[in-house]
Design a protein around this motif. Structure first.
Motif, mmCIF file in Angstrom:
data_model
loop_
_atom_site.group_PDB
_atom_site.id
_atom_site.type_symbol
_atom_site.label_atom_id
_atom_site.label_comp_id
_atom_site.label_asym_id
_atom_site.label_seq_id
_atom_site.Cartn_x
_atom_site.Cartn_y
_atom_site.Cartn_z
ATOM 1 N N GLY A 1 60.437 45.201 -46.772
ATOM 2 C CA GLY A 1 60.082 44.655 -48.068
ATOM 3 C C GLY A 1 60.705 43.308 -48.343
ATOM 4 O O GLY A 1 61.059 42.565 -47.419
ATOM 5 N N LYS A 2 60.850 43.006 -49.627
ATOM 6 C CA LYS A 2 61.351 41.704 -50.062
ATOM 7 C C LYS A 2 62.199 41.894 -51.313
ATOM 8 O O LYS A 2 61.846 42.655 -52.217
ATOM 9 N N ILE A 3 63.326 41.186 -51.367
ATOM 10 C CA ILE A 3 64.184 41.190 -52.550
ATOM 11 C C ILE A 3 64.242 39.774 -53.112
ATOM 12 O O ILE A 3 64.409 38.807 -52.363
ATOM 13 N N VAL A 4 64.093 39.669 -54.430
ATOM 14 C CA VAL A 4 64.190 38.378 -55.108
ATOM 15 C C VAL A 4 65.254 38.460 -56.191
ATOM 16 O O VAL A 4 65.253 39.389 -57.007
ATOM 17 N N VAL A 5 66.172 37.502 -56.182
ATOM 18 C CA VAL A 5 67.181 37.370 -57.228
ATOM 19 C C VAL A 5 66.849 36.119 -58.026
ATOM 20 O O VAL A 5 66.892 35.007 -57.492
ATOM 21 N N GLU A 6 66.520 36.290 -59.292
ATOM 22 C CA GLU A 6 66.149 35.165 -60.144
ATOM 23 C C GLU A 6 66.271 35.577 -61.601
ATOM 24 O O GLU A 6 65.971 36.716 -61.962
ATOM 25 N N ASP A 7 66.710 34.639 -62.440
ATOM 26 C CA ASP A 7 66.829 34.871 -63.883
ATOM 27 C C ASP A 7 67.695 36.085 -64.207
ATOM 28 O O ASP A 7 67.407 36.836 -65.146
ATOM 29 N N GLU B 1 50.468 51.237 -36.342
ATOM 30 C CA GLU B 1 49.599 52.385 -36.606
ATOM 31 C C GLU B 1 48.280 52.025 -37.270
ATOM 32 O O GLU B 1 47.294 52.759 -37.112
ATOM 33 N N TYR B 2 48.201 50.923 -37.998
ATOM 34 C CA TYR B 2 47.016 50.618 -38.803
ATOM 35 C C TYR B 2 45.885 50.077 -37.935
ATOM 36 O O TYR B 2 46.089 49.191 -37.104
ATOM 37 N N LYS B 3 44.681 50.591 -38.132
ATOM 38 C CA LYS B 3 43.513 50.206 -37.321
ATOM 39 C C LYS B 3 42.397 49.637 -38.175
ATOM 40 O O LYS B 3 41.281 49.457 -37.683
ATOM 41 N N GLY B 4 42.655 49.344 -39.429
ATOM 42 C CA GLY B 4 41.573 48.954 -40.336
ATOM 43 C C GLY B 4 41.315 47.473 -40.456
ATOM 44 O O GLY B 4 40.562 47.062 -41.348
ATOM 45 N N GLY B 5 41.919 46.657 -39.608
ATOM 46 C CA GLY B 5 41.689 45.215 -39.717
ATOM 47 C C GLY B 5 42.444 44.638 -40.891
ATOM 48 O O GLY B 5 43.669 44.576 -40.896
ATOM 49 N N PHE B 6 41.701 44.180 -41.931
ATOM 50 C CA PHE B 6 42.362 43.705 -43.142
ATOM 51 C C PHE B 6 43.095 44.855 -43.813
ATOM 52 O O PHE B 6 42.572 45.973 -43.878
ATOM 53 N N GLY B 7 44.244 44.567 -44.344
ATOM 54 C CA GLY B 7 45.043 45.602 -44.993
ATOM 55 C C GLY B 7 46.508 45.243 -44.904
ATOM 56 O O GLY B 7 46.906 44.381 -44.110
ATOM 57 N N SER B 8 47.318 45.900 -45.706
ATOM 58 C CA SER B 8 48.752 45.652 -45.704
ATOM 59 C C SER B 8 49.461 46.905 -46.184
ATOM 60 O O SER B 8 48.851 47.777 -46.815
ATOM 61 N N PRO B 9 50.752 47.032 -45.913
ATOM 62 C CA PRO B 9 51.480 48.233 -46.313
ATOM 63 C C PRO B 9 51.497 48.411 -47.834
ATOM 64 O O PRO B 9 51.507 47.429 -48.586
ATOM 65 N N GLU B 10 51.469 49.644 -48.275
ATOM 66 C CA GLU B 10 51.616 49.917 -49.694
ATOM 67 C C GLU B 10 52.987 49.423 -50.153
ATOM 68 O O GLU B 10 53.991 49.637 -49.480
ATOM 69 N N CYS B 11 53.002 48.762 -51.322
ATOM 70 C CA CYS B 11 54.226 48.117 -51.789
ATOM 71 C C CYS B 11 54.524 48.551 -53.212
ATOM 72 O O CYS B 11 53.637 48.560 -54.068
ATOM 73 N N TRP B 12 55.782 48.913 -53.479
ATOM 74 C CA TRP B 12 56.219 49.304 -54.816
ATOM 75 C C TRP B 12 57.141 48.214 -55.371
ATOM 76 O O TRP B 12 58.121 47.819 -54.731
ATOM 77 N N LYS B 13 56.833 47.747 -56.558
ATOM 78 C CA LYS B 13 57.713 46.775 -57.213
ATOM 79 C C LYS B 13 58.788 47.537 -57.971
ATOM 80 O O LYS B 13 58.498 48.265 -58.919
ATOM 81 N N CYS B 14 60.038 47.351 -57.564
ATOM 82 C CA CYS B 14 61.154 48.100 -58.152
ATOM 83 C C CYS B 14 62.125 47.132 -58.827
ATOM 84 O O CYS B 14 62.660 46.235 -58.167
ATOM 85 N N GLU B 15 62.310 47.300 -60.119
ATOM 86 C CA GLU B 15 63.330 46.530 -60.829
ATOM 87 C C GLU B 15 64.662 47.266 -60.652
ATOM 88 O O GLU B 15 64.878 48.331 -61.224
#
Length: 387
Positions: A256-262, A280-294
């Protein structure tokens, strides 16, 4: 020992703040002496500090007085290692203001002196008390983010006017300060960059602009690109000439990604780590499911300078672990020194860098300087909120 007797060398902006903290806020600490070569600052001390505080014109007089147990060094950067080494020779505990020095060669000598001593050694990296960065460090080093792939820090909210630079003859000069925004404003970010991630780059390519926005001889605008041993990359952008500025630290990992701001810490957490999803993914376009966590973080910015003073005092009295060991000051300074060297040589700098070459280049800047600096009367600023 039930009380640590402190002496402060340099009673300017930061030294005066620390003096008042030691007098009013730090249990187990007592301010017993101050030292400064500036008569105006000594006059301030006499007006604002208790009669019990002793005054010395030179560091040697202070050291020989035996009126202290620990020294807090708040002088211009070049003097930090020299004074610290001498303090260790006299058997004192040492706490230095940031940065550790102007060049790594002298800072390594300071570290060596500390290692030979049985005294405590700390550095005023007060941002390590900030719950925001403590939580960030915990998330990264506990493995929540996975392996780091990229780090980006844009820190351009260090706005400084020409009047700031003109307020002191030593400011923003190679001879007086040893650098500009990297050495004066950014030591905290350069420390936190490697402290939170646990990573130092293997090589650096930097572009420094000297006197781009202000009439100064040192750098006021920097863009640096770094590469790490694991293949990760990073970017560090800073200036004192932009308004409004930005302070955004972004770390991308394979989970994932962490952002520190404000004042907030946001974690975009992948449900499936990216390498696993890709395999594992075979569907061409697509990306991992992502949860935005504060991510919840304790309110406030921590105890800041008082927290470091309290921790250092407790380290002396009760052997409490240091939050900011002095020996670690060389890491952030290595980053800024390498950025200068890269700009001066117009080339990559491999780490560990050639500290002798850097020192040679820096001394050339000092000795060949023809810059005439406009100065006004020396002023002491309210530094709250500037660190």
């Amino acid at each position: 020992m039930s009380i640590v007797r402190y002496g402060i060398i340099g009673i300017g902006n930061m030294g005066s703040e620390h003096a008042l903290s030691l007098l009013n806020h730090i249990k187990g600490a007592e301010l017993t002496a101050v030292c400064d070569t500036n008569a105006e600052r000594m006059k301030w001390a006499e007006q604002h500090l208790p009669e019990s505080v002793k005054y010395y014109d030179t560091a040697i007089e202070l050291f020989e007085s035996r009126s202290i147990d620990a020294v807090l060094i708040c002088t211009p950067h070049y003097d930090h290692p020299t004074l610290a080494i001498k303090a260790f020779e006299y058997g004192y505990h040492v706490l230095v203001e940031k940065p550790a020095g102007a060049y790594t060669k002298s800072v390594q000598q300071m570290n060596d002196a500390a290692m030979k001593s049985d005294r405590k050694f700390g550095i005023m990296y007060n941002q390590r008390t900030n719950p925001l960065y403590q939580k960030l460090k915990d998330l990264i080093q506990s493995g929540e983010l996975g392996e780091i792939r990229r780090t980006n820090w844009i820190i351009t909210n260090w706005y400084r006017s020409q009047s700031y630079y003109n307020s002191g003859g030593w400011r923003a000069t190679w001879a007086g300060e040893g650098g500009g925004v990297l050495l004066n404003q950014d030591p905290h970010q350069l420390d936190l960059w490697q402290w939170t991630t646990g990573m130092m780059p293997k090589r650096i390519r930097a572009f420094c602009h000297f006197g781009k926005y202000r009439n100064i001889e040192v750098e006021d605008d920097v863009t640096a690109y770094v590469e790490y041993e694991n293949g990760a990359t990073g970017l560090f952008i800073t200036t004192t000439g932009e308004a409004p500025g930005t302070n955004r630290f972004e770390i991308n990992g394979d989970q994932g990604k962490i952002v520190v701001e404000d004042g907030k810490l946001t974690f975009w957490r992948l449900r499936t780590p990216e390498p696993q999803f890709n395999a594992e993914y075979k569907g061409g376009f697509g990306s991992p499911e992502c949860w935005k966590c504060e991510i919840p973080v304790a309110e406030g910015q921590g105890e800041q300078h008082q927290g470091i003073l309290r921790n250092f005092t407790n380290a002396i009295l009760h052997d409490e672990e240091l939050l900011a060991p002095g020996e670690e000051g060389i890491h952030g300074l290595t980053l800024s020194n390498a950025m200068y060297l890269s700009a001066w040589t117009d080339n990559w700098v491999e780490l560990p860098m050639d500290s002798d070459l850097f020192y040679k280049k820096l001394m050339e800047k000092v000795e060949n300087s023809t810059f005439l600096k406009e100065t006004t009367a020396s002023k002491t600023f309210d530094v709250k909120g500037t660190y």
